[in-house]
Design an enzyme around this catalytic site. Structure first.
Site, PDB file in Angstrom:
ATOM      1  N   GLY A  87      -0.614  18.474   9.574  1.00  0.00           N
ATOM      2  CA  GLY A  87      -1.047  19.754  10.135  1.00  0.00           C
ATOM      3  C   GLY A  87      -2.243  19.626  11.037  1.00  0.00           C
ATOM      4  N   LYS A 108     -10.763  21.646   6.160  1.00  0.00           N
ATOM      5  CA  LYS A 108     -10.585  22.632   5.109  1.00  0.00           C
ATOM      6  C   LYS A 108      -9.174  22.591   4.546  1.00  0.00           C
ATOM      7  CE  LYS A 108     -12.218  26.232   2.841  1.00  0.00           C
ATOM      8  NZ  LYS A 108     -13.398  26.147   1.968  1.00  0.00           N
ATOM      9  N   GLY A 121      -7.073  20.098   4.734  1.00  0.00           N
ATOM     10  CA  GLY A 121      -6.890  18.828   4.041  1.00  0.00           C
ATOM     11  C   GLY A 121      -7.414  18.879   2.623  1.00  0.00           C
ATOM     12  N   GLU A 176      -2.933  13.649   8.316  1.00  0.00           N
ATOM     13  CA  GLU A 176      -3.194  13.497   9.751  1.00  0.00           C
ATOM     14  C   GLU A 176      -3.837  14.799  10.201  1.00  0.00           C
ATOM     15  OE1 GLU A 176      -1.212  13.988  13.937  1.00  0.00           O
ATOM     16  OE2 GLU A 176       0.168  13.138  12.475  1.00  0.00           O
ATOM     17  N   CYS A 195      -3.686  17.306  18.469  1.00  0.00           N
ATOM     18  CA  CYS A 195      -4.794  16.756  17.692  1.00  0.00           C
ATOM     19  C   CYS A 195      -5.466  15.575  18.378  1.00  0.00           C
ATOM     20  CB  CYS A 195      -4.307  16.348  16.311  1.00  0.00           C
ATOM     21  SG  CYS A 195      -2.914  15.217  16.349  1.00  0.00           S
TER      22      CYS A 195
END
Length: 574
Positions: free
Chosen positions: A178, A290, A292, A309, A344
């Site tokens: 995410g 957060k 994660g 990731e 990302c």
């Protein structure tokens, strides 16, 4: 492979079965269904969708099929004199049943690339695609349900309840891809009270809502404590699990008419007769770290290993001794050409010298007009912002008073079509909003320094990013960059291209993630490395067994230290 009448199931998922599956899938995928889904969810340009999602996924699949037999072979390793005579090997074995929770920004690639590694390693997989990209999620469920054996790969669609339920289960591994921000929490205000709820990693909250409730002073005194009792709330600095927006609404609607024993107070009026106070529901954006932590907290209950990731603020250092045109093009491709900055590993901000910044900005402006025209908001080659919530979040960064007057290019917005033009800002202050969170959008601030070496200190003063980039021809600067900058991955003289090399691991460090995948690293991340030592019944040393004597101790000391001469002396009794 999902239905018996279409095709007999193979006894195992071997290479030939996989190649046959790839051939069938290719026939389906080339009908543009995947491209159409990506256009629906993200308005992603056809070329970008094909290159960054379908072509990369195809390459990953073919690379895995080609290398898999080699990866599966047990690795022979040396033994020591302590275990002589013996042989040893490392045997890869599947972890078991794994959960993959994927992101919305590259919904095909970030869903199926980990799945390829997981099934190659022999695991069964449950895939939870992001509901923020609903067309792609639906297509993944359809294609995998049709072509894959549901006992090997299963797709679970849904939002908060489904994700929460999945995280409550015991898995042999959880892999979360995410990237970027999620609407994974909500801030609730009721009258003069406050409640903070933390939901699952992908909440899917849509916009702000205002709901009127009824109640007099007595009802408020009764109602609000009961709401707080119903939910797990923030207690000081201690955050606990809470509910998402849907669950909150359901419970509050049940409380609109309070128990009859509490009605009739203050003049005998029913609760319904009092229009007293309102509930404002506003989306709260939670960054990678957060989210994660939420996944890790759920996994910790079952001691489940986790791969994350995440992301971070990926910096781009630009030296002056470069090919300016090529650099400008590669920066644009690595920012706005990557889902309009919603990636990302896209460029988050640029660091360059004060003297060189104007030249770089001019080059970027020229190339941006070439790529997207004078009206980028109508360009078909620019992705839209994924949702109104994310549009509002990026707009808030741009409307920050601390960056007023800092825009040197772009800044146009089209809220109806969720488009924001490529925007460059110069010399934004360190304490502005966009320099204190991952931008994950089409804004590109430029930070200037007196000496380029100062950029290393700026990067290292923040959390470790998923990637860091440098444009230079200076060999000494390249070496200093590699030596002094810590990130998930480094790339010199380009942006994001390192993820296309299947021989390199892709993953974060610290706040940008843990674990890695791609190529052999995907196989390894879903594999347990089982240590195996083989011994025969020959060479049994009596020194291991009681009664213990000084001679045995001397021999064992020599054995454990690997001292051949000492072993000989001990055996001879010297």
């Amino acid at each position: 492979m999902a239905s018996e009448d279409k095709k007999p199931k193979a006894a195992c998922f071997d290479g030939e079965a996989a190649r046959s599956l790839v051939t069938e899938l290719r026939k389906t995928i080339t009908r543009m269904t995947s491209i159409e889904a990506l256009r629906t969810d993200l308005s992603k340009p056809v070329l970008e969708a094909f290159v960054s999602e379908i072509a990369m996924l195809k390459s990953s699949c073919e690379f895995t099929l080609k290398q898999l037999k080699r990866w599966m072979v047990p690795e022979k390793v040396k033994t020591s004199i302590t275990t002589f005579p013996s042989s040893a090997e490392i045997v890869p074995e599947p972890l078991g049943v794994v959960l993959v929770i994927s992101a919305w920004n590259y919904p095909f690639l970030l869903s199926l690339d980990p799945v390829i590694g997981a099934i190659a390693a022999g695991n069964a997989v449950v895939l939870k695609p992001s509901e923020i990209a609903p067309a792609t999620s639906s297509l993944l469920a359809k294609l995998l349900g049709e072509y894959m054996d549901s006992s090997a790969v299963k797709v679970i669609e849904g939002a908060v309840p489904e994700t929460s339920a999945l995280l409550e289960q015991k898995w042999d591994k959880i892999f979360y891809t995410g990237c970027g921000f999620s609407t994974s929490g909500c801030h609730y205000e009721v009258g003069d009270g406050q409640l903070m709820c933390q939901s699952s990693p992908s909440s899917g909250v849509d916009g702000s809502r205002k709901i009127s409730f009824v109640g007099s002073k007595l009802e408020r005194e009764f109602f609000w404590p009961r709401v707080l009792e119903t939910f797990n709330t923030v207690d000081g600095d201690r955050e606990e699990e809470g509910f998402g927006c849907i669950e909150l609404l359901a419970v509050l609607l049940n409380w609109l008419v309070l128990p009859s024993e509490h009605a009739g107070h203050e003049g005998g009026c029913e609760v319904k007769s009092h229009i007293a106070w309102e509930l404002n529901i506003k989306p709260c954006f939670v960054g990678n770290g957060k989210v994660g932590r939420i996944v890790l907290a759920a996994a910790a209950k079952h001691l489940t290993p986790v791969g994350l990731e995440l992301g971070g603020k990926c910096p781009v250092i630009v030296d002056s001794n470069i090919n300016l045109i090529v650099t400008a093009r590669r920066i644009i491709a690595g920012k706005w050409g990557m889902n309009n900055g919603q990636a990302c590993i896209s460029a988050d901000h640029i660091i360059t010298t004060k003297d060189f910044a104007p030249k770089l900005i001019d080059a970027l402006k020229v190339e941006l007009v070439k790529f997207y025209g004078n009206e980028p908001l109508v360009s078909e080659d620019l992705s839209r912002i994924v949702s109104s919530n994310h549009f509002a979040r990026v707009t808030k960064l741009l409307d920050d008073d601390k960056v007023a007057g800092k825009i040197v290019h772009g800044g146009q917005k089209d809220q109806n079509n969720l488009k924001i033009a490529p925007t460059i800002l110069l010399d934004v202050p360190e304490d502005c909003l966009m320099m204190n969170e991952e931008i994950f959008g089409p804004l590109l601030p430029i930070v200037t320094v007196n000496n380029l070496e100062d950029s290393f200190n700026i990067i290292n003063s923040r959390e470790k990013p998923l990637a860091a980039y440098l444009f230079t021809t200076n060999k000494r600067l390249k070496e200093a960059f590699v030596k002094n900058v810590t990130a998930g991955g480094l790339l010199i003289n380009d942006i994001a291209l390192h993820i296309a090399n299947p021989y390199l691991p892709f993953g974060g460090v610290g706040e940008s993630g843990m674990g890695s995948y791609h190529g052999r690293f995907s196989f390894d991340t879903f594999t347990h490395k089982k240590a195996v030592l083989y011994r025969s019944f020959a060479g049994d040393a009596s020194a291991r067994y009681p009664p213990y004597t000084p001679g045995k101790l001397k021999l064992l000391k020599a054995l454990l230290s690997g001292n051949i001469l000492g072993i000989i002396r001990a055996l001879l009794g010297w």
